[in-house]
Design a protein around this motif. Structure first.
Motif, short mmCIF file in Angstrom:
data_model
loop_
_atom_site.label_atom_id
_atom_site.label_comp_id
_atom_site.label_asym_id
_atom_site.label_seq_id
_atom_site.Cartn_x
_atom_site.Cartn_y
_atom_site.Cartn_z
N TYR A 24 6.93 -3.19 14.87
CA TYR A 24 6.39 -2.57 13.66
C TYR A 24 4.94 -2.18 13.85
O TYR A 24 4.25 -2.67 14.74
N GLY A 66 9.06 9.56 7.51
CA GLY A 66 8.64 8.21 7.14
C GLY A 66 7.91 7.50 8.23
O GLY A 66 7.31 6.45 8.00
N HIS A 67 7.93 8.04 9.47
CA HIS A 67 7.17 7.39 10.54
C HIS A 67 5.69 7.48 10.22
O HIS A 67 5.19 8.51 9.77
N THR A 110 4.17 6.22 7.93
CA THR A 110 3.93 6.13 6.49
C THR A 110 4.17 4.69 6.06
O THR A 110 5.19 4.10 6.39
N PHE A 111 3.23 4.11 5.35
CA PHE A 111 3.38 2.73 4.90
C PHE A 111 4.66 2.57 4.07
O PHE A 111 5.05 3.48 3.34
N LEU A 112 5.29 1.41 4.19
CA LEU A 112 6.43 1.12 3.34
C LEU A 112 5.95 1.11 1.89
O LEU A 112 5.09 0.31 1.53
N TRP A 113 6.51 1.97 1.09
CA TRP A 113 5.99 2.07 -0.27
C TRP A 113 7.05 2.44 -1.31
O TRP A 113 6.91 2.11 -2.48
N GLN A 132 -1.13 -3.17 5.86
CA GLN A 132 0.04 -2.40 5.48
C GLN A 132 1.03 -2.35 6.65
O GLN A 132 0.66 -2.49 7.82
N PHE A 184 4.39 -0.38 8.58
CA PHE A 184 5.09 0.89 8.73
C PHE A 184 5.93 0.89 10.01
O PHE A 184 5.74 0.06 10.89
N ASP A 185 6.87 1.83 10.08
CA ASP A 185 7.71 2.04 11.27
C ASP A 185 8.33 0.72 11.75
O ASP A 185 8.18 0.32 12.89
#
Length: 453
Positions: free
Chosen positions: A98, A307-308, A310-313, A391, A393-394
Motif C-alpha cells: 500500500y 483510483g490509483h 487517490t486516498f481511500l475516501w 492517508q 492509497f493503492d
C-alpha cells in the motif's frame, strides 16, 4: 593604579603551612575529575553511536521464514522515516502492499509491504525510484510488479521480496501501461497498454490514465517466458479479473465484461450496469459463479479515474453479476471502500472507513451481512513530522493467502536497518553535542598547563 600598588607592603605575608601542596593536590584532583567526566562522556558517545550504527548496518539478508499460516497484524504500524528498503533487507513474503503518507505541505509518501509471517515493514524502493507507480502484489505475496506512471515505459519491473532482486521485463516499444490483474497461479499478468501522444496538465500520470481509457489494448504477460501477447479485440481494456482456475479472465470494455481464455479467444460476455465497473483484480468469485462490481470512483473510464494514488475516501457497495444461470446472486454489500479479495466463496475481505476517515480491514459474510474487523490502520497525525494525518492509497492484499489467513497481535514493527540519511544526521547531531560537552568539561587552561609542568 600606581597609588594602589604603593599601599602594598614590600614583603607579602607568609603563606599558610602546606598551602602550595594543597593547591597542587586540588589541581590534580580537578584534572582527574575532568578526565573522568570526559571519559564518561566519550563512553556515552560510543554507546550512542553504536546504537545508531548497528541498526544502520545492512546485515546479510535473512527474510522471514514462511510459517504454516500467513498472518495479518491486528493493527498496522504508523509512519516512520526509519523504515528500511526491500533491497537493503528483503522482508520475505508480504500480506499487504500500500501507499502511505501525506503531501499537505511536503510530499512524504512511502510505498510499503507488510510481512505475512511477522511484523516486518519495508519500503519498496523500486517503486519510489519510479515515483510510486501503480503496482500489483503477487497472490502468494512473494513478488511485486510495477510499471511507470510518469510516462511511456519500455519495461516492467518484477521485485522479489524474498531476495530483494529485480528483473526487467521488456514490453516492446515505450508505451503507457496500466496493470490490471495477476492470475491466481502466479504465472500471468493482464495489463493494458497504449502509445502516449500528448502531455498532461499535471504531468504524465494523467496522460497515461487518459490514453489507457481511450485506447488501451489488453496484453497478457507470461512471467515464466517474459513474453507479452496482445489481444487487439479487447480495447480499450479498463479493469480485469482472472477466473479461479487462472485459465480465463474477464476484461471490462465499456459496460461489458468480455470473457476470454489465455489465447484471447472469446468465451462470452456479461453486461455491467452503467456507473459501475468490475472490481479490479479480484472481481471473479472463487466458485466461478459471480462477478463483483463496484461504483466508479468518479467518472470511471470517461474521466480516466482509476483510483490509483487517490486516498481511500469514497464508500459504496459491492454488487454481484451472475456468470451462470444457477441461483440468484448474493445481495449487495454496503459501506465498502474497496474490495480486496475473497476468504471463501461466501466471504469477502474489504476496506472500510469510519466517520473520522480511519481505515479498517473487515471480513463480510455474503447474504448474512455479518462483519468482523480484522485489522486497523494507524492514520493518526504522524506524517510530515507529526503535523498531518496519514492517508492510505493503492491498497493490495496477497489474495492467494487470504483463505488460510490468521490475525496476529501486532508487535513492535521490524523496520530493518536504518536508512543511511537518518543515521548520518543523528550521528552528526550526537558528535556535535559530544564536542560541545567535552569543551565545557575541559579543565581551565592554567590547570592544564600546571599539570603538564
Amino acid at each position: 593604579m600606581r597609588d594602589l600598588f604603593a599601599t602594598l607592603p614590600d614583603d607579602p605575608p607568609p603563606m599558610p603551612p602546606g598551602y602550595l601542596d594543597t593547591v597542587l593536590t586540588r589541581g590534580r584532583r580537578a584534572v582527574r575529575r575532568h578526565r573522568i567526566g570526559a571519559a564518561a562522556v566519550w563512553a556515552v558517545v560510543v554507546l550512542v553511536l553504536a546504537g545508531l550504527v548497528v541498526p544502520g548496518v545492512a546485515l546479510p539478508a535473512r527474510p522471514a521464514t514462511s510459517s504454516a499460516t500467513p498472518g495479518l497484524p491486528d493493527r498496522f504500524a504508523g509512519y516512520s522515516l526509519l523504515t528500511s528498503t526491500v533491497t537493503a533487507a528483503p522482508p520475505g513474503r508480504a500480506i499487504a502492499l500500500y501507499g502511505y503518507g501525506n503531501g499537505e505541505t511536503v510530499n512524504m509518501f512511502q510505498s510499503l509491504v507488510v510481512g505475512a509471517d511477522r511484523d516486518t515493514y519495508r519500503r519498496v524502493d523500486a517503486m519510489e525510484e519510479r515515483d510510486r507507480p501503480s503496482a500489483l502484489l503477487a497472490p502468494d505475496g512473494a513478488r511485486v510488479l510495477l510499471g511507470d506512471d510518469r510516462g511511456a515505459t519500455g519495461d516492467l519491473i518484477l521485485v522479489d521480496l524474498t531476495t530483494g532482486t529485480r528483473r526487467s521485463i521488456p514490453v516492446g516499444g515505450p508505451v503507457g501501461v496500466r496493470l490490471l490483474a495477476w492470475s491466481p497461479d502466479g504465472r500471468h499478468v493482464a495489463y493494458s497498454a497504449a502509445p502516449l501522444t500528448g502531455t498532461g496538465e499535471f504531468g504524465t500520470v494523467n496522460v497515461v490514465e487518459a490514453e489507457i481509457a481511450r485506447a488501451g489494448t489488453l496484453r497478457l504477460l507470461d512471467l515464466e517466458t517474459g513474453r507479452s501477447t496482445e489481444v487487439p479485440e479487447i480495447r480499450p481494456a479498463w479493469t480485469a479479473a482472472f477466473a479461479p482456475d487462472s485459465r480465463r479472465l474477464a476484461v471490462q470494455v465499456g459496460q461489458t465484461a468480455q470473457l476470454i481464455d489465455l489465447a484471447g479467444r472469446a468465451q462470452g460476455s456479461v453486461p455491467i450496469t452503467s456507473g459501475r465497473e468490475l472490481a479490479a483484480g479480484v472481481g471473479w468469485s472463487p466458485d466461478g459463479t459471480f462477478l463483483a462490481t463496484v461504483p466508479w470512483l468518479s467518472d470511471g473510464p470517461s474521466g480516466s479515474d482509476t483510483g490509483h494514488a487517490t486516498f481511500l475516501w469514497k464508500s459504496g457497495d459491492i454488487q454481484f453479476v451472475p456468470l451462470t444461470g444457477a441461483g440468484a446472486p448474493p445481495p449487495p454489500v454496503p459501506d465498502v471502500t474497496q474490495l480486496l479479495g475473497w476468504r471463501s466463496a461466501g466471504t469477502v475481505l474489504v476496506a472500510t472507513l469510519d466517520a473520522d476517515g480511519h481505515a479498517s480491514l473487515v471480513e463480510v459474510r455474503l447474504g448474512a451481512g455479518a462483519r468482523r474487523t480484522l485489522s486497523r490502520f494507524d492514520t493518526g497525525r504522524t506524517c510530515e513530522w507529526g503535523t498531518q494525518s496519514c492517508q492510505l492509497f493503492d491498497l493490495h492484499l496477497a489474495t492467494g493467502l487470504l483463505p488460510e489467513l490468521s490475525v496476529r497481535h501486532s508487535g513492535r514493527p521490524q523496520r530493518g536497518p536504518w536508512p543511511t540519511l537518518p543515521t548520518a544526521v543523528l550521528g552528526v547531531v550526537v558528535l556535535g553535542a559530544a564536542l560541545l560537552l567535552w569543551r565545557r568539561l575541559r579543565p581551565p587552561a592554567p590547570l592544564r598547563q600546571h599539570h603538564r609542568e
